[in-house]
Design a protein around this motif. Structure first.
Motif, PDB file in Angstrom:
ATOM      1  N   GLN A   1     -85.068   2.496   8.000  1.00 42.72           N
ATOM      2  CA  GLN A   1     -83.644   2.163   8.034  1.00 42.72           C
ATOM      3  C   GLN A   1     -83.056   2.856   9.254  1.00 42.72           C
ATOM      4  O   GLN A   1     -82.817   4.067   9.244  1.00 42.72           O
TER       5      GLN A   1
ATOM      6  N   GLU B   1     -87.180   8.431  -0.306  1.00 45.47           N
ATOM      7  CA  GLU B   1     -86.633   8.433   1.058  1.00 45.47           C
ATOM      8  C   GLU B   1     -86.903   9.748   1.787  1.00 45.47           C
ATOM      9  O   GLU B   1     -86.857  10.812   1.184  1.00 45.47           O
TER      10      GLU B   1
ATOM     11  N   SER C   1     -78.615   4.307   9.417  1.00 42.55           N
ATOM     12  CA  SER C   1     -78.448   5.623   8.815  1.00 42.55           C
ATOM     13  C   SER C   1     -79.643   6.551   8.954  1.00 42.55           C
ATOM     14  O   SER C   1     -79.561   7.725   8.647  1.00 42.55           O
ATOM     15  N   GLY C   2     -80.770   6.044   9.437  1.00 40.50           N
ATOM     16  CA  GLY C   2     -81.819   6.962   9.829  1.00 40.50           C
ATOM     17  C   GLY C   2     -82.691   7.568   8.750  1.00 40.50           C
ATOM     18  O   GLY C   2     -82.638   8.772   8.537  1.00 40.50           O
ATOM     19  N   LYS C   3     -83.458   6.742   8.052  1.00 41.48           N
ATOM     20  CA  LYS C   3     -84.449   7.305   7.131  1.00 41.48           C
ATOM     21  C   LYS C   3     -85.623   6.358   6.924  1.00 41.48           C
ATOM     22  O   LYS C   3     -85.497   5.149   7.126  1.00 41.48           O
TER      23      LYS C   3
ATOM     24  N   LYS D   1     -85.500  11.576   5.325  1.00 42.24           N
ATOM     25  CA  LYS D   1     -84.593  11.489   6.480  1.00 42.24           C
ATOM     26  C   LYS D   1     -85.356  11.733   7.779  1.00 42.24           C
ATOM     27  O   LYS D   1     -86.225  12.597   7.835  1.00 42.24           O
ATOM     28  N   TYR D   2     -84.984  10.994   8.820  1.00 41.05           N
ATOM     29  CA  TYR D   2     -85.667  11.161  10.104  1.00 41.05           C
ATOM     30  C   TYR D   2     -85.626  12.617  10.569  1.00 41.05           C
ATOM     31  O   TYR D   2     -86.578  13.123  11.141  1.00 41.05           O
ATOM     32  N   GLU D   3     -84.490  13.267  10.304  1.00 42.99           N
ATOM     33  CA  GLU D   3     -84.370  14.639  10.812  1.00 42.99           C
ATOM     34  C   GLU D   3     -85.345  15.608  10.137  1.00 42.99           C
ATOM     35  O   GLU D   3     -85.591  16.689  10.650  1.00 42.99           O
ATOM     36  N   ASP D   4     -85.897  15.198   8.998  1.00 40.17           N
ATOM     37  CA  ASP D   4     -86.867  16.053   8.309  1.00 40.17           C
ATOM     38  C   ASP D   4     -88.309  15.762   8.728  1.00 40.17           C
ATOM     39  O   ASP D   4     -89.243  16.411   8.250  1.00 40.17           O
TER      40      ASP D   4
ATOM     41  N   VAL E   1     -83.967  11.113  16.339  1.00 44.40           N
ATOM     42  CA  VAL E   1     -82.896  10.959  15.351  1.00 44.40           C
ATOM     43  C   VAL E   1     -81.979   9.828  15.792  1.00 44.40           C
ATOM     44  O   VAL E   1     -81.583   9.762  16.945  1.00 44.40           O
TER      45      VAL E   1
END
Ligand code: HPA
Length: 270
Positions: free
Chosen positions: A77, A42, A60-62, A44-47, A53
């Motif tokens: 997701q 996985e 949940s954003g990934k 994360k979108y923020e990464d 985001v």
């Protein structure tokens, strides 16, 4: 924009151990398909550089890389909705990154309100066509050279995949509808008059997503298969007050059936 897409793709490529040709965008309440994905990796979108985001509850954003139905897949997701304030370029950015990563087929899911009086809550509707009722077109602006300036939309949803999905549904005793999905900006659910109007337009179900991503996928030459879960009824005499939680609950119940169709489709035909 092209540079941002390529930078994001380069970053993801550097972290990917597989080369999936299939991607899935999971809609409201449908994220538990993730539980069926094996060998998950996985991010994360923020990464992810340049990635918007996700902010909505239930997303949940990934990005998830792994296996579904024995095939390498990439799942999103959490998607980006226009009503959250993203531009259409942001809403559809991940689809262009998918194209850059070599994705050939996109599976999309969402929750919707039925305008077809024959539909019931919990029905799965295989999307056979759509109506773009968003106030801004996702391809507005300079053409990105992934596809033509004036893309054809005569078969936005792949007929072969629909045929295979029908066969799987019959074999698994899963009832499916075939219908037209109308995508509108939200975030309000429809008034009774709006549901009536959308029915007159030819919609069987209405929701707040999917259409922008599908348009961009088709522009990029990606095949699309979509399923909508009917979570409420926009049919005269059956309209009741609804909330996001009601939508999530109804989607939760339908989730295993949708997952079966998607997984088997990927296993057998993708
Ligand atoms: N309208 C718009 N979007 C929706 C609905 C609806 O009735 N249900 C789930 N998403």
């Amino acid at each position: 924009m092209l540079q941002a897409i390529q930078e994001t793709a380069a970053y993801l490529r550097s972290r990917m151990q597989t080369s999936p040709e299939t991607a899935i965008i999971l809609g409201t309440g449908l994220g538990s398909l993730v539980g069926d994905i094996a060998e998950k990796h996985e991010i994360k979108y923020e990464d992810i550089p340049h990635f918007p985001v996700s902010t909505v509850e239930g997303h949940s954003g990934k990005l998830i890389f792994g296996k579904l139905g024995g095939k390498d897949i990439l799942a999103m997701q959490g998607r980006f909705h226009y009503y959250e304030g993203y531009s259409m370029q942001e809403v559809t950015f991940p689809v262009r990154v998918m194209r850059e990563l070599g994705i050939k087929t996109l599976f999309v899911s969402n929750a919707s309100g039925a305008t077809n009086p024959d539909y019931n809550i919990g029905d799965l509707m295989i999307i056979v066509d759509h109506i773009n009722y968003f106030p801004e077109h996702p391809l507005h602006g300079k053409n990105i050279p992934y596809g033509p300036r004036f893309p054809d939309m005569s078969e936005a949803y792949d007929k072969e995949l629909i045929r295979h999905a029908d066969a799987i549904a019959a074999e698994q005793h899963i009832k499916v509808q075939h219908g037209v999905y109308l995508g509108t900006q939200g975030p309000t659910f429809e008034t009774p008059a709006e549901y009536r109007l959308f029915r007159l337009f030819g919609a069987d179900a209405v929701g707040m997503s999917t259409v922008p991503e599908v348009i961009v996928a088709r522009h990029c030459g990606i095949r699309v298969f979509g399923v909508s879960v009917v979570t409420d009824l926009g049919v005269e005499g059956k309209i009741v007050e609804i909330s996001h939680e009601d939508v999530q609950r109804a989607a939760d119940e339908a989730q295993p059936r949708m997952t079966t169709i998607m997984r088997e489709l990927i296993r057998r035909f993708n």
